[in-house]
Motif scaffolding. Structure first.
Motif, PDB file in Angstrom:
ATOM      1  N   THR A 100      93.384 -61.885  42.677  1.00  0.00           N
ATOM      2  CA  THR A 100      93.124 -62.062  41.267  1.00  0.00           C
ATOM      3  C   THR A 100      94.044 -61.099  40.519  1.00  0.00           C
ATOM      4  O   THR A 100      94.858 -60.408  41.150  1.00  0.00           O
ATOM      5  CB  THR A 100      91.658 -61.751  40.918  1.00  0.00           C
ATOM      6  N   THR A 102      93.178 -58.390  39.172  1.00  0.00           N
ATOM      7  CA  THR A 102      92.697 -57.007  39.202  1.00  0.00           C
ATOM      8  C   THR A 102      92.292 -56.485  40.559  1.00  0.00           C
ATOM      9  O   THR A 102      91.971 -55.311  40.693  1.00  0.00           O
ATOM     10  CB  THR A 102      91.481 -56.858  38.258  1.00  0.00           C
ATOM     11  N   THR A 103      92.328 -57.325  41.601  1.00  0.00           N
ATOM     12  CA  THR A 103      91.706 -56.879  42.854  1.00  0.00           C
ATOM     13  C   THR A 103      92.642 -56.747  44.042  1.00  0.00           C
ATOM     14  O   THR A 103      92.193 -56.555  45.153  1.00  0.00           O
ATOM     15  CB  THR A 103      90.587 -57.847  43.258  1.00  0.00           C
ATOM     16  N   GLY A 104      93.946 -56.833  43.879  1.00  0.00           N
ATOM     17  CA  GLY A 104      94.814 -56.757  45.049  1.00  0.00           C
ATOM     18  C   GLY A 104      94.722 -58.022  45.883  1.00  0.00           C
ATOM     19  O   GLY A 104      93.914 -58.916  45.627  1.00  0.00           O
TER      20      GLY A 104
END
Lengths: 118, 106
Positions: A100, A102-104
């Motif tokens: 995503t 933002t999540t790696g």
């Protein structure tokens, strides 16, 4: 379960092109970015580029600008990476991965070995 | 482009030691930083994202900190299964650059 299944190993001659596929399953395809990362023998991870499967927008690392194209087919839930004008320095394992914003990158394909040799 | 520099490039520590790896960005990236572990012959595994959030299933001996340009990955008590190469990756923009990696040995 989330799976990213890549196409098989290939051997190419210098100057040729390669197109590697990555078929996604187990999640909403258009809700996650897809990345391509490569790793030359004994070397570190090198990020190549990203695609937003929702709209098809892409971004590429400067090292690959003009030589790499990442595309997707939403009907088959597949992402593709095409690399042109291959040299021996492109010999590497190529990975696809999802993230995503933002999540790696939390899931990775199994890797595809591309060997460039005359 | 923003460059990511890890240090050290390699380290050797004893079982149970506290291990710290540093990642420095050439410009500020807020907290858009992830850490990965890669064991030989395996696919990279996400350990931490947004600099300090532990990925589900990752042992609590791993922790991350930092913001802006300086970040650290800490292993509080080194275990045999932690032998691997660790990479940081920034994702504050459309360019997701990796650091060069830190090899951890026992």
């Amino acid at each position: 379960q989330v799976q990213l299944v890549q196409s098989g190993a290939e051997v190419k001659k210098p100057g040729a092109s390669i197109k590697v596929s990555c078929k996604a399953s187990g999640y909403t395809f258009t809700s996650y970015y897809a990345h391509w990362v490569r790793q030359a023998p004994g070397q570190g991870l090198e990020w190549m580029g990203i695609i937003d499967p929702s709209g098809g927008g892409t971004s590429y690392a400067q090292n690959f600008q003009g030589r790499v194209t990442i595309t997707r087919d939403t009907s088959t839930r597949t992402v593709y990476m095409e690399l042109n004008r291959l040299t021996s320095e492109d010999t590497a394992v190529y990975f696809c991965a999802r993230s995503t914003a933002t999540t790696g990158t939390d899931y990775w394909g199994q890797g595809t070995l591309v060997t460039v040799s005359s | 482009d923003i460059q990511m520099t890890q240090s050290p490039s390699s380290l050797s520590a004893s079982l149970g030691d506290r291990v710290t790896i540093t990642c420095r960005a050439s410009q500020g990236i807020s907290n858009y930083l992830a850490w990965y572990q890669q064991k030989p012959g395996e696919v990279p595994k996400l350990l931490i994202y947004t600099a300090s959030t532990l990925q589900i299933g990752v042992p609590s001996r791993f922790s991350g900190s930092g913001s802006g340009t300086d970040f650290t990955l800490t292993i509080s008590s080194l275990q045999p299964e932690d032998v691997a190469t660790y990479y940081c990756q920034k994702y504050d923009s459309a360019l997701w650059t990796f650091g060069q990696g830190t090899k951890v040995e026992i």
